[in-house]
Design an enzyme around this catalytic site. Structure first.
Site, PDB file in Angstrom:
ATOM      1  N   GLU A 273       0.714  -1.107   0.023  1.00 16.14           N
ATOM      2  CA  GLU A 273      -0.076  -0.040   0.074  1.00 16.14           C
ATOM      3  C   GLU A 273       0.966   1.149   0.195  1.00 16.14           C
ATOM      4  OE1 GLU A 273      -2.167  -0.363   3.624  1.00 16.14           O
ATOM      5  OE2 GLU A 273      -3.263  -2.310   2.929  1.00 16.14           O
ATOM      6  N   LYS A 275       2.590   4.725   1.256  1.00 13.17           N
ATOM      7  CA  LYS A 275       2.628   4.934   2.813  1.00 13.17           C
ATOM      8  C   LYS A 275       2.305   6.693   2.747  1.00 13.17           C
ATOM      9  CE  LYS A 275       5.896   4.807   6.590  1.00 13.17           C
ATOM     10  NZ  LYS A 275       5.823   6.027   7.164  1.00 13.17           N
ATOM     11  N   LYS A 451       7.816  -1.212   6.851  1.00 13.32           N
ATOM     12  CA  LYS A 451       7.848  -0.023   5.753  1.00 13.32           C
ATOM     13  C   LYS A 451       9.026  -0.121   5.037  1.00 13.32           C
ATOM     14  CE  LYS A 451       9.696   2.294   9.550  1.00 13.32           C
ATOM     15  NZ  LYS A 451       9.648   3.839  10.570  1.00 13.32           N
TER      16      LYS A 451
END
Ligand code: AMP
Length: 597
Positions: A273, A275, A451
């Site tokens: 997705e 960030k 991340k």
């Protein structure tokens, strides 16, 4: 080594005390804890306190130990100014022992304060002639609660009277701690995590239950309720500790990995997705009849409900097909004219509480929703992510203030890299990678979320920034004399010992405005002596210590070994990226993460 021999350690069985503890006894224990620098001893002292408390005293005692009156998620703070407390103290001094009039008493309070720097100590000194304080913990707690809730017309005067009543009944010792609670300066040098250790210790004489306690706490972040259940029922009480609408769940956190290959190797099939660079908002909604109750919480588990008027609109609520729901999202500001997302600094203007309506019109927010944790009475934390995504898509209608965060599903490092590069090219921060079938892990940096921020292989730059705690500052030299701050000392958290260890002294990379802002913030957080949880080499002692509160995001070129920094690592060419008001010291980078980077 476990501290089993000390006379105050009581474990193995829960003692059933029928007599409520007096506030005086409670403060005597606070005073012993305050003088203790050994974390283990502190844990044992707290455990003994827990084992001595009557059941109804457990919740208030937990809040008082943290210098509060309610859980973090309840907005209940005194915010009394020092001046106000000084005025009340001057009134409460035993007039039989001094012939001074009120004005003279006030000036003597002021000069005492100037010389010792702590109004708690001043209160103890001034009120030591008072008779013994026989009130129970609950009595004092309720009086403080009533004082905090005082509001409306003329409330200022009533507050002063109320405070005076409380302090007149105090002895020197109880006044000392009461004043620190009123001013928000009670710092006993431990966090909620030490309270979890102490709860474990109260039952077992060691910290062996810390992990299960932490897991349960993160599902329902209310340490008072939690301690009460655990002390009465032990481990089996933890099983019944489920999530509850309206009480924050600690948000899942991201791990770090450097390359797309590593990510796929470790995580397999993943959701990728964008960030978003905004602010984390956990949204709890309950519909009862025609009424909606909305509560939102920050990443720090604090309530932020009043901040988002756009959630309380028909347009937003009509988009939700459920009676009860908990959503996880990132709110990002956008420009209503161009529809473009705005940078973080503009999104968080909303943090300043006044003029919310005005800011909301100027910088409206969109909520990028990426997870659903609860729906219509059902806890969804344990079902796989792909099922939660499906439920989310069935529950939220498109085209409102909610936007379902877009994603790709892949097990190819190449596709992952391409998606990441695309996010960077559109000005986003990178990507968040989530394991396809993972559970939602409250409060944890598991390997289910990772991340991916910087481009791979970026030279002369760490692939991620660090969230550091500002521990103190050095006065300015040269050009920066004007700002009053020339450099500042930052540290990271050592989870194992609940201490804060230094990693860098930062003296460059700030704009003039940032220096000024740092000084203003630093002044508010200045304390006279080195906080107990700080480990600092003598060569790095700052001119002014700051209590652990301010978190800053720091970039650097490299991490090297260090003989002077207490984290045993140092940042090379550290520079301030931004102030992270959305993070508390508990959420700062840990020594373990630093080593992993
Ligand atoms: P960091 O603060 O750098 O550790 O990054 C984690 C934060 O990124 C989360 O706490 C969220 O606030 C934010 N975030 C932005 N986009 C997403 C996303 N798609 N999924 C999860 N978190 C996100």
């Amino acid at each position: 080594m476990l501290l089993k021999t000390a006379s105050f350690v009581q474990y193995g069985e829960r003692l059933l005390y029928n007599v409520p503890m007096t506030f005086h006894d409670f403060c005597t224990r606070l005073s012993t804890i305050e003088k203790t620098s050994s974390r283990l001893e502190m844990t044992a002292l707290l455990a003994d306190l827990f084992n001595t408390l009557q059941r109804d005293d457990v919740e208030p005692a937990c809040w008082l130990l943290l210098g509060r009156l309610a859980p973090l998620y309840v907005n209940l703070e005194f915010n009394f100014a020092e001046k106000m407390v000084m005025r009340v103290l001057a009134e409460c001094v035993d007039t039989a022992s001094t012939k001074a009039d009120n004005k003279e008493r006030l000036s003597s309070v002021l000069s005492l304060f100037k010389s010792c720097g702590d109004l708690g100590d001043v209160a103890e000194h001034l009120l030591h002639t008072h008779a013994e304080d026989t009130r129970s913990i609950l009595e004092v707690f309720n009086a403080l609660l009533a004082l905090a809730k005082e509001g409306g017309v003329g409330s200022q005067e009533r507050k002063l009277q109320h405070m005076a009543e409380i302090l007149r009944k105090s002895s020197g010792l109880t006044a000392k701690y009461t004043v620190r609670i009123l001013l928000g300066t009670l710092r006993l040098g431990f966090s909620q995590m030490t309270l979890l250790d102490a709860l474990s210790w109260a039952k077992t004489g060691d910290k062996s239950l810390r992990k299960p306690l932490e897991l349960a706490y993160q599902m329902k972040a209310d340490i008072g309720k939690f301690a009460r259940v655990f002390l009465a029922e032990g481990e089996k009480g933890l099983d019944s500790f489920d999530i509850e609408l309206g009480i924050p769940i600690a948000p899942a956190l991201c791990q770090r990995l450097h390359t797309a290959d590593e990510m796929i190797e470790k995580m397999g099939k993943v959701y990728v997705e964008p960030k978003y660079d905004g602010t984390r908002v956990s949204i709890h909604i309950q519909k009862s009849g025609k009424e909606w109750h909305i509560r939102t919480f920050t990443r720090n588990l604090e309530e932020s409900s009043g901040m988002f008027p756009e959630l309380a609109t028909d347009r937003a609520l009509d988009a939700i097909d459920a009676d009860e729901i908990i959503l996880d999202s990132e709110a990002v500001g956008y420009d209503p004219e161009t529809d473009k997302l705005l940078p973080f600094q503009q999104t968080i203007q909303r943090k300043r509480k006044h003029d919310i309506e005005e800011t909301a019109a100027r910088v409206p927010l969109r909520f990028f929703v990426f997870d659903i944790l609860y729906k219509n009475g059902k806890n969804l934390l344990h079902i796989p992510l792909y099922e939660r995504k499906e439920i989310l898509e069935q529950t939220i209608k498109r085209g409102s203030v909610f936007v379902l965060a877009p994603y790709i599903i892949t097990d190819s490092p190449k596709e992952l890299r391409e998606f990441h590069a695309k996010q960077l090219s559109t000005g986003l921060e990178g990507a968040v990678i989530k394991q396809y079938a993972s559970e939602y892990q409250p409060g944890r940096r598991g390997w289910s979320w990772v991340k991916f921020k910087e481009e791979e292989g970026a030279v002369g730059k760490l692939s991620d920034t660090l969230d550091c705690i500002v521990m103190g500052y050095y006065k300015g030299q040269g050009k920066r004399t004007g700002f009053g701050v020339g450099a500042f000392l930052v540290g990271v958290r050592d989870e194992k010992s609940d201490t804060i260890r230094t990693v860098a002294k930062i003296g460059t990379g700030l704009s003039d405005d940032q220096w000024k802002e740092l000084k203003t913030r630093a002044e508010k957080l200045a304390v006279k002596s080195q906080p107990k949880e700080y480990l600092v080499h003598e060569n790095l002692i700052p001119d002014v210590w700051m209590k652990p509160s301010l978190v800053v995001e720091v970039a650097a070129d490299e991490i090297t070994n260090s003989p002077t920094h207490s984290a045993e690592k140092a940042l090379r060419f550290p520079r301030l990226e931004r102030f992270r008001d959305d993070k508390t010291p508990d959420q700062a980078t840990t020594v373990k993460e630093l080593r992993a980077i």
